[in-house]
Design an enzyme around this catalytic site. Structure first.
Site, PDB file in Angstrom:
ATOM      1  N   SER A   1     -17.160  18.607   1.346  1.00  0.00           N
ATOM      2  CA  SER A   1     -16.198  18.769   2.432  1.00  0.00           C
ATOM      3  C   SER A   1     -16.905  19.105   3.735  1.00  0.00           C
ATOM      4  CB  SER A   1     -15.199  19.876   2.107  1.00  0.00           C
ATOM      5  OG  SER A   1     -14.376  20.060   3.244  1.00  0.00           O
TER       6      SER A   1
ATOM      7  N   ARG B   1     -18.673  13.421  14.047  1.00  0.00           N
ATOM      8  CA  ARG B   1     -19.343  12.942  12.840  1.00  0.00           C
ATOM      9  C   ARG B   1     -20.508  12.001  13.107  1.00  0.00           C
ATOM     10  NH1 ARG B   1     -14.032  11.746   9.110  1.00  0.00           N
ATOM     11  NH2 ARG B   1     -13.763  13.933   8.541  1.00  0.00           N
TER      12      ARG B   1
ATOM     13  N   GLY C   1       0.828  -1.207   0.000  1.00  0.00           N
ATOM     14  CA  GLY C   1       0.000   0.000   0.000  1.00  0.00           C
ATOM     15  C   GLY C   1       0.861   1.254   0.000  1.00  0.00           C
TER      16      GLY C   1
ATOM     17  N   LEU D   1      -1.158   7.487   2.230  1.00  0.00           N
ATOM     18  CA  LEU D   1      -0.372   8.308   3.157  1.00  0.00           C
ATOM     19  C   LEU D   1       0.417   7.446   4.129  1.00  0.00           C
ATOM     20  CD1 LEU D   1      -2.771  11.292   3.849  1.00  0.00           C
ATOM     21  CD2 LEU D   1      -0.430  11.397   2.954  1.00  0.00           C
ATOM     22  N   ALA D   2      -0.200   6.343   4.600  1.00  0.00           N
ATOM     23  CA  ALA D   2       0.495   5.479   5.563  1.00  0.00           C
ATOM     24  C   ALA D   2       1.692   4.794   4.905  1.00  0.00           C
ATOM     25  CB  ALA D   2      -0.475   4.441   6.128  1.00  0.00           C
ATOM     26  N   GLY D   3       1.455   4.107   3.783  1.00  0.00           N
ATOM     27  CA  GLY D   3       2.512   3.312   3.149  1.00  0.00           C
ATOM     28  C   GLY D   3       3.620   4.168   2.556  1.00  0.00           C
TER      29      GLY D   3
HETATM   30  C1  LIG Z   1     -13.998  11.267   1.176  1.00  0.00           C
HETATM   31  C2  LIG Z   1     -13.027  11.132   2.329  1.00  0.00           C
HETATM   32  C3  LIG Z   1     -12.531  12.258   2.977  1.00  0.00           C
HETATM   33  C4  LIG Z   1     -11.632  12.128   4.031  1.00  0.00           C
HETATM   34  N1  LIG Z   1     -11.163  13.261   4.648  1.00  0.00           N
HETATM   35  C5  LIG Z   1     -10.261  13.145   5.665  1.00  0.00           C
HETATM   36  C6  LIG Z   1      -9.726  14.294   6.315  1.00  0.00           C
HETATM   37  O1  LIG Z   1     -10.074  15.414   5.987  1.00  0.00           O
HETATM   38  N2  LIG Z   1      -8.801  14.115   7.293  1.00  0.00           N
HETATM   39  C7  LIG Z   1      -8.394  12.868   7.676  1.00  0.00           C
HETATM   40  O2  LIG Z   1      -7.540  12.759   8.570  1.00  0.00           O
HETATM   41  N3  LIG Z   1      -8.883  11.758   7.075  1.00  0.00           N
HETATM   42  C8  LIG Z   1      -9.791  11.869   6.088  1.00  0.00           C
HETATM   43  N4  LIG Z   1     -10.301  10.737   5.497  1.00  0.00           N
HETATM   44  C9  LIG Z   1      -9.761   9.446   5.896  1.00  0.00           C
HETATM   45  C10 LIG Z   1      -8.380   9.242   5.225  1.00  0.00           C
HETATM   46  O3  LIG Z   1      -8.457   9.620   3.873  1.00  0.00           O
HETATM   47  C11 LIG Z   1      -7.927   7.786   5.288  1.00  0.00           C
HETATM   48  O4  LIG Z   1      -8.031   7.311   6.605  1.00  0.00           O
HETATM   49  C12 LIG Z   1      -6.466   7.667   4.848  1.00  0.00           C
HETATM   50  O5  LIG Z   1      -6.264   8.314   3.614  1.00  0.00           O
HETATM   51  C13 LIG Z   1      -6.061   6.231   4.725  1.00  0.00           C
HETATM   52  O6  LIG Z   1      -4.720   6.198   4.266  1.00  0.00           O
HETATM   53  P1  LIG Z   1      -4.005   4.838   4.018  1.00  0.00           P
HETATM   54  O7  LIG Z   1      -2.609   5.123   3.566  1.00  0.00           O
HETATM   55  O8  LIG Z   1      -4.177   3.986   5.237  1.00  0.00           O
HETATM   56  O9  LIG Z   1      -4.862   4.114   2.862  1.00  0.00           O
HETATM   57  P2  LIG Z   1      -5.114   4.436   1.290  1.00  0.00           P
HETATM   58  O10 LIG Z   1      -4.808   5.829   0.919  1.00  0.00           O
HETATM   59  O11 LIG Z   1      -6.478   3.884   0.979  1.00  0.00           O
HETATM   60  O12 LIG Z   1      -4.032   3.535   0.585  1.00  0.00           O
HETATM   61  C14 LIG Z   1      -4.183   2.146   0.531  1.00  0.00           C
HETATM   62  C15 LIG Z   1      -3.106   1.616  -0.370  1.00  0.00           C
HETATM   63  O13 LIG Z   1      -3.128   0.207  -0.285  1.00  0.00           O
HETATM   64  C16 LIG Z   1      -3.120  -0.349  -1.589  1.00  0.00           C
HETATM   65  N5  LIG Z   1      -3.779  -1.647  -1.480  1.00  0.00           N
HETATM   66  C17 LIG Z   1      -4.988  -1.972  -0.943  1.00  0.00           C
HETATM   67  N6  LIG Z   1      -5.202  -3.296  -0.995  1.00  0.00           N
HETATM   68  C18 LIG Z   1      -4.082  -3.829  -1.571  1.00  0.00           C
HETATM   69  C19 LIG Z   1      -3.683  -5.155  -1.918  1.00  0.00           C
HETATM   70  N7  LIG Z   1      -4.451  -6.222  -1.674  1.00  0.00           N
HETATM   71  N8  LIG Z   1      -2.464  -5.316  -2.518  1.00  0.00           N
HETATM   72  C20 LIG Z   1      -1.657  -4.245  -2.787  1.00  0.00           C
HETATM   73  N9  LIG Z   1      -1.970  -2.992  -2.473  1.00  0.00           N
HETATM   74  C21 LIG Z   1      -3.173  -2.786  -1.877  1.00  0.00           C
HETATM   75  C22 LIG Z   1      -3.815   0.662  -2.465  1.00  0.00           C
HETATM   76  O14 LIG Z   1      -3.406   0.491  -3.799  1.00  0.00           O
HETATM   77  C23 LIG Z   1      -3.285   1.962  -1.850  1.00  0.00           C
HETATM   78  O15 LIG Z   1      -2.026   2.267  -2.390  1.00  0.00           O
HETATM   79  C24 LIG Z   1     -11.225  10.853   4.458  1.00  0.00           C
HETATM   80  C25 LIG Z   1     -11.736   9.724   3.815  1.00  0.00           C
HETATM   81  C26 LIG Z   1     -12.642   9.852   2.791  1.00  0.00           C
HETATM   82  C27 LIG Z   1     -13.223   8.601   2.161  1.00  0.00           C
END
Ligand SMILES: Cc1cc2nc3c(=O)[nH]c(=O)nc-3n(C[C@H](O)[C@H](O)[C@H](O)COP(=O)(O)OP(=O)(O)OC[C@H]3O[C@@H](n4cnc5c(N)ncnc54)[C@H](O)[C@@H]3O)c2cc1C
Length: 353
Positions: free
Chosen positions: A290, A336, A46, A49-51
């Site tokens: 938003s 929320r 992944g 932002l985390a990865g």
């Molecule tokens: C509309 C919306 C608005 C938001 N607004 C806010 C905000 O204002 N502030 C805030 O703090 N949070 C907000 N959030 C929450 C926040 O966006 C998420 O919690 C955060 O972006 C998650 O980041 P992540 O890196 O964990 O996952 P993601 O960004 O979802 O990344 C997941 C990664 O994993 C990969 N992946 C998934 N499954 C597999 C697999 N089986 N094999 C290989 N790769 C895989 C994907 O390709 C991707 O690269 C919002 C969420 C939504 C839906």
């Protein structure tokens, strides 16, 4: 990945008072010499932002990283959808904020189910994260005089949210992506775009590799490493209509669960109170307005049930500012889940528009 022993979870939360736990752990951890770091390979699944942050940081420390993701670029992870902002206890507006208050609001916002020691750590390092992102070039909104701006957000009585208009996630991801690509060019990170993780390789109870499918050729591959980081995001799509991206599909987390990792309460999913309702059967995604709408504006419905007048024809005294009426302290800024439930109650009562 957390190791599971006889059905109990060892969360590895350090002992001691909550304000000192992780500081103590940092001081107690054995350091790995720079020469030895080069010998370790870490798999990051992944690149949201985390990865992306994890991969770039580990590579910066000297580890070798392999990063896998479904999209064709890390910039297309679901994280780009995050709109409203990111919290930190900088207390720039001098409205009484502190690390302790951010900790309290976050635990409360998580329905008191979060692991408190880790939330405290999050609150502690929130200020450094903002500094770090600014150094990466993330264009946070600023006051006229040039200082970083803050806005209010749900669940807090202080202004502590740093934001980039309605595109905070996208701008943060671009910052993290530039740090990642620096490491790619230095040869410390190898990217595997369009690769989906299908299974986890577990050796002696520890995650040591993954099985992936190349989504272009269909080829199955095995990749090994000394550690596996799962950064595969949310799983909102299990609820069918969701604001999550299509790739937020729970498969990676589910497969790790099948291999022995614990899976906490799957109902622990956030609800956005400002989604636009579906407009037809063809719609597969929910669209989010938003949530900054909740602080920049006021939320209301007509007092009269089934009122068909246009909003600007409804006079002030016939408007029900139901969040301000029900929650005088927080008003439109209630958390929320509270805002969502109150909106549903009004719609069920026939006052929806
Ligand atoms: C509309 C919306 C608005 C938001 N607004 C806010 C905000 O204002 N502030 C805030 O703090 N949070 C907000 N959030 C929450 C926040 O966006 C998420 O919690 C955060 O972006 C998650 O980041 P992540 O890196 O964990 O996952 P993601 O960004 O979802 O990344 C997941 C990664 O994993 C990969 N992946 C998934 N499954 C597999 C697999 N089986 N094999 C290989 N790769 C895989 C994907 O390709 C991707 O690269 C919002 C969420 C939504 C839906």
């Amino acid at each position: 990945m957390v190791q599971v022993k006889e059905g109990t979870l060892d969360s590895k939360v350090p002992d001691g008072p909550i304000t000192e736990k992780w500081d103590r752990r940092r001081n107690e951890l054995k350091l790995i010499s720079p020469t030895n770091k080069r010998k370790f390979e870490v798999i990051v699944v992944g690149t949201g932002l985390a990865g992306t942050s994890a991969a770039a940081s580990l590579a910066e420390l000297g580890y070798n990283v392999k990063a896998f993701y479904i999209q064709d670029s890390p910039r297309r992870a679901h994280s780009i959808a995050a709109q409203g902002g990111i919290n930190a206890a900088k207390n720039y507006p001098n409205d009484g904020d502190s690390i302790c208050r951010l900790f309290y609001d976050t635990v409360k916002g998580g329905d008191f189910r979060s692991r408190e020691a880790n939330v405290y750590r999050l609150a502690q390092i929130s200020n450094n994260i903002i500094d770090h992102c600014v150094a990466q070039g993330v264009p946070f909104a600023r006051e006229y005089g040039g200082l970083l701006a803050n806005r209010t957000f749900g669940g807090a009585l202080v202004s502590r949210t740093f934001y980039c208009r309605g595109q905070t996630g996208q701008q943060l991801l671009l910052g993290a992506y530039s740090a990642l690509m620096r490491q790619v060019h230095l040869g410390k990170v190898k990217l595997f775009p369009r690769h989906e993780m299908l299974d986890l390789v577990v050796i002696d109870g520890a995650a040591r590799g993954i099985i992936t499918r190349d989504l272009i050729s269909g080829k199955l591959e095995a990749h090994t490493g000394h550690a596996v980081l799962l950064c595969t995001g949310g799983y909102g799509n299990v609820f069918y209509l969701s604001t999550n991206a299509k790739a937020s599909n729970v498969t990676a987390a589910w497969r790790c669960h099948k291999r022995g990792a614990f899976f906490a309460n799957p109902c622990f999913t956030q609800i956005h109170p400002t989604c636009i309702p579906v407009s037809g059967k063809y719609q597969s995604k929910l669209t989010l307005m938003s949530e900054s709408l909740r602080n920049d504006g006021r939320v209301w419905v007509p007092k009269k049930k089934g009122d068909t007048r246009a909003p600007n024809e409804i006079p002030e005294e016939e408007r029900d500012y139901y969040l301000e009426r029900r929650y005088p302290a927080y008003g439109n800024m209630v958390p929320r889940d509270v805002a969502s439930r109150a909106a549903k109650e009004r719609c069920d009562a026939g006052c929806g528009v």
